[in-house]
Design an enzyme around this catalytic site. Structure first.
Site, PDB file in Angstrom:
ATOM      1  N   ALA A  14      51.170  62.891  94.850  1.00 34.48           N
ATOM      2  CA  ALA A  14      51.369  62.923  93.398  1.00 34.48           C
ATOM      3  C   ALA A  14      52.348  61.850  92.927  1.00 34.48           C
ATOM      4  CB  ALA A  14      51.871  64.301  92.967  1.00 34.48           C
ATOM      5  N   GLY A  15      52.834  61.034  93.835  1.00 35.69           N
ATOM      6  CA  GLY A  15      53.788  59.994  93.458  1.00 35.69           C
ATOM      7  C   GLY A  15      53.090  58.761  92.911  1.00 35.69           C
ATOM      8  N   ASP A 160      55.294  42.862 102.492  1.00 34.31           N
ATOM      9  CA  ASP A 160      56.155  41.690 102.675  1.00 34.31           C
ATOM     10  C   ASP A 160      55.305  40.473 103.074  1.00 34.31           C
ATOM     11  OD1 ASP A 160      58.570  43.445 102.494  1.00 34.31           O
ATOM     12  OD2 ASP A 160      57.648  44.265 104.302  1.00 34.31           O
ATOM     13  N   HIS A 188      61.478  46.512 107.472  1.00 31.94           N
ATOM     14  CA  HIS A 188      61.098  46.428 106.057  1.00 31.94           C
ATOM     15  C   HIS A 188      62.362  46.695 105.235  1.00 31.94           C
ATOM     16  CE1 HIS A 188      59.186  46.752 102.225  1.00 31.94           C
ATOM     17  NE2 HIS A 188      59.682  47.962 102.068  1.00 31.94           N
TER      18      HIS A 188
HETATM   19  P1  NAD Z   1      57.470  58.599  94.166  1.00 27.62           P
HETATM   20  O1  NAD Z   1      58.841  59.210  94.064  1.00 27.62           O
HETATM   21  O2  NAD Z   1      56.718  58.223  92.938  1.00 27.62           O
HETATM   22  O3  NAD Z   1      56.537  59.589  94.984  1.00 27.62           O
HETATM   23  C1  NAD Z   1      56.928  60.193  96.172  1.00 27.62           C
HETATM   24  C2  NAD Z   1      56.171  61.493  96.272  1.00 27.62           C
HETATM   25  O4  NAD Z   1      56.457  62.054  97.554  1.00 27.62           O
HETATM   26  C3  NAD Z   1      56.581  62.520  95.222  1.00 27.62           C
HETATM   27  O5  NAD Z   1      55.439  62.989  94.531  1.00 27.62           O
HETATM   28  C4  NAD Z   1      57.245  63.632  96.053  1.00 27.62           C
HETATM   29  O6  NAD Z   1      57.003  64.932  95.500  1.00 27.62           O
HETATM   30  C5  NAD Z   1      56.535  63.446  97.389  1.00 27.62           C
HETATM   31  N1  NAD Z   1      57.233  64.033  98.520  1.00 27.62           N
HETATM   32  C6  NAD Z   1      58.566  64.128  98.737  1.00 27.62           C
HETATM   33  N2  NAD Z   1      58.802  64.805  99.864  1.00 27.62           N
HETATM   34  C7  NAD Z   1      57.603  65.114 100.396  1.00 27.62           C
HETATM   35  C8  NAD Z   1      57.204  65.823 101.553  1.00 27.62           C
HETATM   36  N3  NAD Z   1      58.090  66.354 102.373  1.00 27.62           N
HETATM   37  N4  NAD Z   1      55.876  65.967 101.780  1.00 27.62           N
HETATM   38  C9  NAD Z   1      54.973  65.458 100.933  1.00 27.62           C
HETATM   39  N5  NAD Z   1      55.286  64.793  99.799  1.00 27.62           N
HETATM   40  C10 NAD Z   1      56.586  64.612  99.551  1.00 27.62           C
HETATM   41  O7  NAD Z   1      57.637  57.364  95.167  1.00 27.62           O
HETATM   42  P2  NAD Z   1      56.634  56.149  95.376  1.00 27.62           P
HETATM   43  O8  NAD Z   1      56.952  55.082  94.405  1.00 27.62           O
HETATM   44  O9  NAD Z   1      55.246  56.656  95.464  1.00 27.62           O
HETATM   45  O10 NAD Z   1      57.160  55.607  96.789  1.00 27.62           O
HETATM   46  C11 NAD Z   1      57.025  56.375  97.960  1.00 27.62           C
HETATM   47  C12 NAD Z   1      57.839  55.771  99.085  1.00 27.62           C
HETATM   48  O11 NAD Z   1      57.323  54.492  99.459  1.00 27.62           O
HETATM   49  C13 NAD Z   1      59.314  55.520  98.764  1.00 27.62           C
HETATM   50  O12 NAD Z   1      60.076  55.875  99.906  1.00 27.62           O
HETATM   51  C14 NAD Z   1      59.383  54.019  98.559  1.00 27.62           C
HETATM   52  O13 NAD Z   1      60.689  53.517  98.803  1.00 27.62           O
HETATM   53  C15 NAD Z   1      58.402  53.561  99.594  1.00 27.62           C
HETATM   54  N6  NAD Z   1      57.879  52.193  99.457  1.00 27.62           N
HETATM   55  C16 NAD Z   1      57.657  51.507 100.612  1.00 27.62           C
HETATM   56  C17 NAD Z   1      57.135  50.230 100.556  1.00 27.62           C
HETATM   57  C18 NAD Z   1      56.854  49.432 101.816  1.00 27.62           C
HETATM   58  O14 NAD Z   1      56.489  48.258 101.690  1.00 27.62           O
HETATM   59  N7  NAD Z   1      56.991  49.975 103.017  1.00 27.62           N
HETATM   60  C19 NAD Z   1      56.839  49.652  99.306  1.00 27.62           C
HETATM   61  C20 NAD Z   1      57.066  50.388  98.156  1.00 27.62           C
HETATM   62  C21 NAD Z   1      57.584  51.673  98.239  1.00 27.62           C
HETATM   63  C1  LMR Z   2      59.427  47.453  98.210  1.00 29.82           C
HETATM   64  O1  LMR Z   2      59.491  46.640  99.140  1.00 29.82           O
HETATM   65  O2  LMR Z   2      58.878  47.190  97.125  1.00 29.82           O
HETATM   66  C2  LMR Z   2      60.054  48.831  98.377  1.00 29.82           C
HETATM   67  O3  LMR Z   2      60.225  49.122  99.742  1.00 29.82           O
HETATM   68  C3  LMR Z   2      61.328  48.914  97.617  1.00 29.82           C
HETATM   69  C4  LMR Z   2      61.917  50.299  97.655  1.00 29.82           C
HETATM   70  O4  LMR Z   2      63.131  50.396  97.962  1.00 29.82           O
HETATM   71  O5  LMR Z   2      61.194  51.288  97.385  1.00 29.82           O
END
Ligand code: NAD
Ligand code: LMR
Length: 329
Positions: A14-15, A160, A188
């Site tokens: 749902a995120g 990246d 990352h």
């Molecule tokens: P968001 O806050 O919009 O959504 C996260 C969702 O995860 C929420 O709906 C929350 O309810 C859910 N959640 C939390 N704990 C949970 C659990 N135990 N089980 C299942 N669902 C759970 O965040 P987002 O923007 O969708 O980002 C998600 C993650 O991805 C963040 O940690 C963000 O930093 C990361 N991210 C990583 C990269 C990458 O390149 N690796 C890039 C962008 C974002």
């Molecule tokens: C990104 O690279 O866009 C994310 O990992 C940044 C973040 O901290 O969620």
């Protein structure tokens, strides 16, 4: 004969990344136009209603490849039979939280999810961790899944990689389709190292084509490494559509293979290659074929690259020590 659907589990459904990801999985971009998928969505209890709303919208798209959607707040249910597991949901850093607090909070998520994957996922499960800190969250999940081959646990540095492609394309005026062999090394995080020394732009060595060490050290590397923070600053929220796109790219490449003469970047358990301690989940250049990946061997690592790879690997080692001290691995 219709093929058996592939079970794709998505956590944090749902995120914001979930919202950008699910429709592309259901329309065939993850596994191809001939592979039906069944979506298994995992959310925390308060977000189940929002996940149900997204499922209603998925229904309303009438995707021919979408064979069903299950929603649960129980990892044991959501990972049951999972062939592909996209671990997106994570605990974001909030005000006043120390790094150790963040690792501990995410341990509470990724340890039980790793165990649920161990106990319930399909034998061929492939895991991609997107939720941050992605490399170390993948390490925690992998440690909780001793019966699953370690190499099935990967973390995402494809965003990246794509960012680096785009920046190099802008600098050289060569389209991204003519750039090959870029590498993201390490974590990352802002310590990651985007490496152009082995890359080619339109068939020429990229570092030689650019011939601008000032740009490389002071513009290209920081722009790529700090892009996530720049997007948060500009958008007021972290990258979502580009992160979802990179998750699609990561799994699609893992399943379908890298083109001849090219490679991609994936954070995978180190086998000791390039001096990265064994077991750390660190980004490497990898080729893929037949649903498996291999770390590219034999690249020369110059002094400039060595220092930067080592800095990012040191950070990963410290994260591993921190989660070990917390009893998470
Ligand atoms: P968001 O806050 O919009 O959504 C996260 C969702 O995860 C929420 O709906 C929350 O309810 C859910 N959640 C939390 N704990 C949970 C659990 N135990 N089980 C299942 N669902 C759970 O965040 P987002 O923007 O969708 O980002 C998600 C993650 O991805 C963040 O940690 C963000 O930093 C990361 N991210 C990583 C990269 C990458 O390149 N690796 C890039 C962008 C974002
Ligand atoms: C990104 O690279 O866009 C994310 O990992 C940044 C973040 O901290 O969620």
């Amino acid at each position: 004969m219709p093929r058996t659907p592939v079970n794709v589990t998505v956590t944090g459904a749902a995120g914001q990344i979930g919202y950008a990801l699910l429709f592309r999985i259901a329309s065939g971009h993850l596994l191809g136009p001939d592979t039906p998928v069944r979506l298994r969505l995992l959310e925390i209890t308060p977000a189940l209603s929002a996940a149900e709303g997204t499922a209603m919208e998925l229904d309303d798209c009438a995707f021919p490849l979408l064979s069903g959607i299950d929603i649960s707040d129980d990892p044991n249910v959501a990972f049951d039979g999972a062939n592909v597991a996209l671990l997106v949901g994570a605990r974001p850093r909030t005000k006043g939280m120390e790094r150790g607090d963040l690792l501990e909070a995410n341990g509470g998520i990724f340890k039980p999810q790793g165990k649920a994957i161990n106990d319930h996922a399909a034998d061929d499960v492939k895991v991609l961790v997107v939720g941050n800190p992605a490399n170390t969250n993948a390490l925690i999940a992998r440690a909780a899944a001793p019966d699953v081959p370690a190499e099935r646990f990967t973390a995402m540095t494809r965003l990246d990689h794509n960012r680096a492609l785009s920046q190099l394309s802008k600098k050289t005026g060569v389209p991204v389709s003519e750039i090959r062999r870029l590498t993201i090394w390490g974590n990352h995080s802002a310590t990651q190292y985007p490496d152009i020394f082995h890359a080619e732009v339109a068939g020429k060595n990229a570092a030689e084509a650019v011939a601008d060490e000032q740009w490389l050290a002071n513009e290209f590397i920081p722009t790529v490494a700090k892009r996530g923070a720049a997007i948060i600053e500009a958008r007021g929220a972290s990258s979502a559509a580009s992160a979802a796109n990179a998750a699609i790219d990561h799994v699609h490449t893992w399943v379908n293979g890298t083109p001849d003469g090219d490679w991609t970047s994936m954070a995978v358990p180190s086998d000791g290659s390039y001096g990265v301690p064994e077991g750390l989940i660190s980004s490497f250049p990898v080729t893929t074929a037949g649903g498996e990946y291999r770390i590219v061997q034999g690249l020369d690592v110059n002094e400039f690259s060595r220092t930067r790879i080592d800095a990012s690997v040191t950070e990963l080692t410290e994260e591993r020590e921190a989660v070990r001290a917390l009893g998470l691995i």
